[in-house]
Design a protein around this motif. Sequence first.
Motif, PDB file in Angstrom:
ATOM      1  N   GLN A   1      -5.743  18.432 -13.584  1.00  0.00           N
ATOM      2  CA  GLN A   1      -6.880  17.777 -12.914  1.00  0.00           C
ATOM      3  C   GLN A   1      -7.131  16.395 -13.515  1.00  0.00           C
ATOM      4  OE1 GLN A   1     -10.526  20.031 -12.933  1.00  0.00           O
ATOM      5  NE2 GLN A   1     -11.698  18.381 -11.989  1.00  0.00           N
ATOM      6  N   ALA A   2      -7.108  16.337 -14.854  1.00  0.00           N
ATOM      7  CA  ALA A   2      -7.357  15.044 -15.508  1.00  0.00           C
ATOM      8  C   ALA A   2      -6.296  14.022 -15.112  1.00  0.00           C
ATOM      9  CB  ALA A   2      -7.378  15.237 -17.024  1.00  0.00           C
ATOM     10  N   GLY A   3      -5.027  14.477 -15.084  1.00  0.00           N
ATOM     11  CA  GLY A   3      -3.943  13.572 -14.721  1.00  0.00           C
ATOM     12  C   GLY A   3      -4.062  13.108 -13.270  1.00  0.00           C
ATOM     13  N   ALA A   4      -4.368  14.059 -12.377  1.00  0.00           N
ATOM     14  CA  ALA A   4      -4.494  13.715 -10.958  1.00  0.00           C
ATOM     15  C   ALA A   4      -5.659  12.753 -10.747  1.00  0.00           C
ATOM     16  CB  ALA A   4      -4.693  14.984 -10.133  1.00  0.00           C
ATOM     17  N   LEU A   5      -6.744  13.029 -11.437  1.00  0.00           N
ATOM     18  CA  LEU A   5      -7.937  12.175 -11.303  1.00  0.00           C
ATOM     19  C   LEU A   5      -7.634  10.736 -11.739  1.00  0.00           C
ATOM     20  CD1 LEU A   5     -11.461  13.358 -12.102  1.00  0.00           C
ATOM     21  CD2 LEU A   5     -10.737  11.233 -13.126  1.00  0.00           C
ATOM     22  N   THR A   6      -6.933  10.617 -12.862  1.00  0.00           N
ATOM     23  CA  THR A   6      -6.570   9.278 -13.352  1.00  0.00           C
ATOM     24  C   THR A   6      -5.669   8.560 -12.347  1.00  0.00           C
ATOM     25  OG1 THR A   6      -6.671  10.128 -15.591  1.00  0.00           O
ATOM     26  CG2 THR A   6      -5.527   8.045 -15.297  1.00  0.00           C
ATOM     27  N   ALA A   7      -4.698   9.290 -11.816  1.00  0.00           N
ATOM     28  CA  ALA A   7      -3.765   8.679 -10.856  1.00  0.00           C
ATOM     29  C   ALA A   7      -4.494   8.249  -9.590  1.00  0.00           C
ATOM     30  CB  ALA A   7      -2.653   9.674 -10.513  1.00  0.00           C
ATOM     31  N   ILE A   8      -5.398   9.089  -9.108  1.00  0.00           N
ATOM     32  CA  ILE A   8      -6.107   8.782  -7.856  1.00  0.00           C
ATOM     33  C   ILE A   8      -7.028   7.575  -8.060  1.00  0.00           C
ATOM     34  CG2 ILE A   8      -7.900   9.658  -6.292  1.00  0.00           C
ATOM     35  CD1 ILE A   8      -6.558  12.413  -6.583  1.00  0.00           C
ATOM     36  N   ARG A   9      -7.720   7.578  -9.186  1.00  0.00           N
ATOM     37  CA  ARG A   9      -8.623   6.446  -9.454  1.00  0.00           C
ATOM     38  C   ARG A   9      -7.811   5.147  -9.586  1.00  0.00           C
ATOM     39  NH1 ARG A   9     -12.117   8.439 -13.624  1.00  0.00           N
ATOM     40  NH2 ARG A   9     -13.809   8.839 -12.175  1.00  0.00           N
ATOM     41  N   ALA A  10      -6.676   5.238 -10.269  1.00  0.00           N
ATOM     42  CA  ALA A  10      -5.831   4.046 -10.438  1.00  0.00           C
ATOM     43  C   ALA A  10      -5.301   3.570  -9.088  1.00  0.00           C
ATOM     44  CB  ALA A  10      -4.671   4.359 -11.381  1.00  0.00           C
ATOM     45  N   GLY A  11      -4.923   4.520  -8.227  1.00  0.00           N
ATOM     46  CA  GLY A  11      -4.428   4.163  -6.894  1.00  0.00           C
ATOM     47  C   GLY A  11      -5.499   3.490  -6.060  1.00  0.00           C
ATOM     48  N   HIS A  12      -6.709   4.016  -6.132  1.00  0.00           N
ATOM     49  CA  HIS A  12      -7.841   3.446  -5.392  1.00  0.00           C
ATOM     50  C   HIS A  12      -8.078   2.009  -5.860  1.00  0.00           C
ATOM     51  CE1 HIS A  12     -12.191   2.868  -4.492  1.00  0.00           C
ATOM     52  NE2 HIS A  12     -11.933   3.606  -3.434  1.00  0.00           N
TER      53      HIS A  12
ATOM     54  N   LEU B   1       0.827  -1.207   0.000  1.00  0.00           N
ATOM     55  CA  LEU B   1       0.000   0.000   0.000  1.00  0.00           C
ATOM     56  C   LEU B   1       0.862   1.258   0.000  1.00  0.00           C
ATOM     57  CD1 LEU B   1      -3.074  -0.481   2.339  1.00  0.00           C
ATOM     58  CD2 LEU B   1      -3.030  -0.067  -0.101  1.00  0.00           C
ATOM     59  N   LEU B   2       1.946   1.211   0.786  1.00  0.00           N
ATOM     60  CA  LEU B   2       2.841   2.373   0.812  1.00  0.00           C
ATOM     61  C   LEU B   2       3.453   2.603  -0.559  1.00  0.00           C
ATOM     62  CD1 LEU B   2       4.709   2.030   4.215  1.00  0.00           C
ATOM     63  CD2 LEU B   2       3.135   3.819   3.537  1.00  0.00           C
ATOM     64  N   THR B   3       3.756   1.517  -1.248  1.00  0.00           N
ATOM     65  CA  THR B   3       4.322   1.640  -2.594  1.00  0.00           C
ATOM     66  C   THR B   3       3.310   2.276  -3.540  1.00  0.00           C
ATOM     67  OG1 THR B   3       5.545  -0.374  -2.161  1.00  0.00           O
ATOM     68  CG2 THR B   3       5.456   0.354  -4.436  1.00  0.00           C
ATOM     69  N   ILE B   4       2.076   1.818  -3.458  1.00  0.00           N
ATOM     70  CA  ILE B   4       1.024   2.395  -4.313  1.00  0.00           C
ATOM     71  C   ILE B   4       0.845   3.871  -3.971  1.00  0.00           C
ATOM     72  CG2 ILE B   4      -1.445   2.340  -4.847  1.00  0.00           C
ATOM     73  CD1 ILE B   4      -1.353  -0.691  -4.279  1.00  0.00           C
ATOM     74  N   GLU B   5       0.820   4.158  -2.673  1.00  0.00           N
ATOM     75  CA  GLU B   5       0.630   5.545  -2.246  1.00  0.00           C
ATOM     76  C   GLU B   5       1.761   6.425  -2.784  1.00  0.00           C
ATOM     77  OE1 GLU B   5       0.268   6.261   2.048  1.00  0.00           O
ATOM     78  OE2 GLU B   5       1.341   8.133   1.678  1.00  0.00           O
ATOM     79  N   GLN B   6       2.974   5.900  -2.693  1.00  0.00           N
ATOM     80  CA  GLN B   6       4.118   6.697  -3.142  1.00  0.00           C
ATOM     81  C   GLN B   6       4.070   6.933  -4.648  1.00  0.00           C
ATOM     82  OE1 GLN B   6       8.028   5.126  -2.147  1.00  0.00           O
ATOM     83  NE2 GLN B   6       8.457   7.066  -1.180  1.00  0.00           N
ATOM     84  N   ARG B   7       3.647   5.916  -5.373  1.00  0.00           N
ATOM     85  CA  ARG B   7       3.529   6.039  -6.826  1.00  0.00           C
ATOM     86  C   ARG B   7       2.491   7.106  -7.184  1.00  0.00           C
ATOM     87  NH1 ARG B   7       5.570   6.381 -11.519  1.00  0.00           N
ATOM     88  NH2 ARG B   7       4.379   5.515 -13.237  1.00  0.00           N
ATOM     89  N   VAL B   8       1.344   7.071  -6.495  1.00  0.00           N
ATOM     90  CA  VAL B   8       0.294   8.052  -6.771  1.00  0.00           C
ATOM     91  C   VAL B   8       0.775   9.446  -6.387  1.00  0.00           C
ATOM     92  CG1 VAL B   8      -2.057   8.764  -6.176  1.00  0.00           C
ATOM     93  CG2 VAL B   8      -1.558   6.366  -6.517  1.00  0.00           C
TER      94      VAL B   8
END
Lengths: 327, 76
Positions: A67-78, A8-15
């Motif tokens: 915003q589009a990039g952040a949204l994609t990253a957040i959704r992918a992280g979730h 999870l920390l790895t995913i969080e760091q990637r996002v």
Amino acid sequence: MSDDSAILLTIEQRVRSLVAARMQQLRTGYGAHLAVAVREGTDLSGTELLSRAGLSAALVTALAGAQAGALTAIRAGHRAAGTVARTSVERELATQGFQPPEQDRTDSVYLAAVLAGLAAAFATAILDIQNTVRAAFDAVTGTATVVAAARVLTTREALGRAVRRLGVRVTAAATSAVHRGYTDAQNTAYTAYDNTHAYLRVTKRWQVQSVNPCAYCLALHGTVVDIGAEFDRTLGPTDRPHLPVFRDLLGPPRHVNCRCRLVFEVGAAGAQVRDRVTTAAPGPATARMSAADVRRLPADQFRALLSFFAVSARRLRTLIRRAHAGG
Amino acid sequence: MADPPTVVRFRGDGPDALAAAIAAVLRHARDTKDDFTFGPLRLDELERDGLQIAGPDLAGVMQVLATIGGLAHIDM
């Protein structure tokens, strides 16, 4: 409970790094337009400068891209966190001969709320960036040549400050979404199990992972509720204003950077649920792994973890080399 | 040769060295039956605290880490 904290920390760091890259793009992309406009607009006021059609459009475009990039990253992280949780829950429930249904690909209610908050943050950022840059622009006065150079510097710094403010909000949303992705997937899989086993009672326990938890999480530690229920929002220290809960408390995170987890427990339907368990100590530090943990990782999770550090090392090496070359 | 210490710490001359070190430790852990722990796993904590390796089987992982450039070994 499987310890997926390292993944999870790895995913969080990637996002986090993807969000940071988007913020950097916003700063450099709009910053370039701003610098040109500032150099050309020595005789303008800050309001006149920012109301130029080209500059306004550049800001809107840069913000929309970020915003589009952040949204994609957040959704992918979730979703990635949800996949990790699902893998663990599948392993846990396989011993009961139960296979959870396929993962729902639509946004959870929590994620939708996070993304709506994110959209609001970006909308507010337009005004914040413009006001901050305008104040910096108007604060510099003097002869034309000196003013132009000074204004380029001060407006760039002002833009950086405003983007950092936005970045803090976006990063908070991103980290919360990752950890809630894990909780949501756990809840979904165990709810499916609960729905098909009416004679059992499935409960969830709040488990602190940090060795130095906050007072709110410490108060929640050990609390047990039924699977569909929320944890007690009122628990926490009484000597300060209560930290509000974002949307619901069906599970962690209680706050930004919360590392708590849910532990699911299955018992007979008539069993009493304990109101509070205070005897268990907070769990171990999460940022360490054992060699045995590594060997137990499923192949895809091991590859993801290895790839993160190997790719990070290469990218960082390139960045450091470039920075030295530039300096 | 003396036995390796129970806990060893490494400092990197940059985050790239520390990330490369973690990648190497992960590979080593997967390929051997050595018994050790390592961390932290966040790059910011690694830079602040250094990479710590602890356990009874450190000889192999120490050998691997000796090949990573920019990594300095500090005995604890």
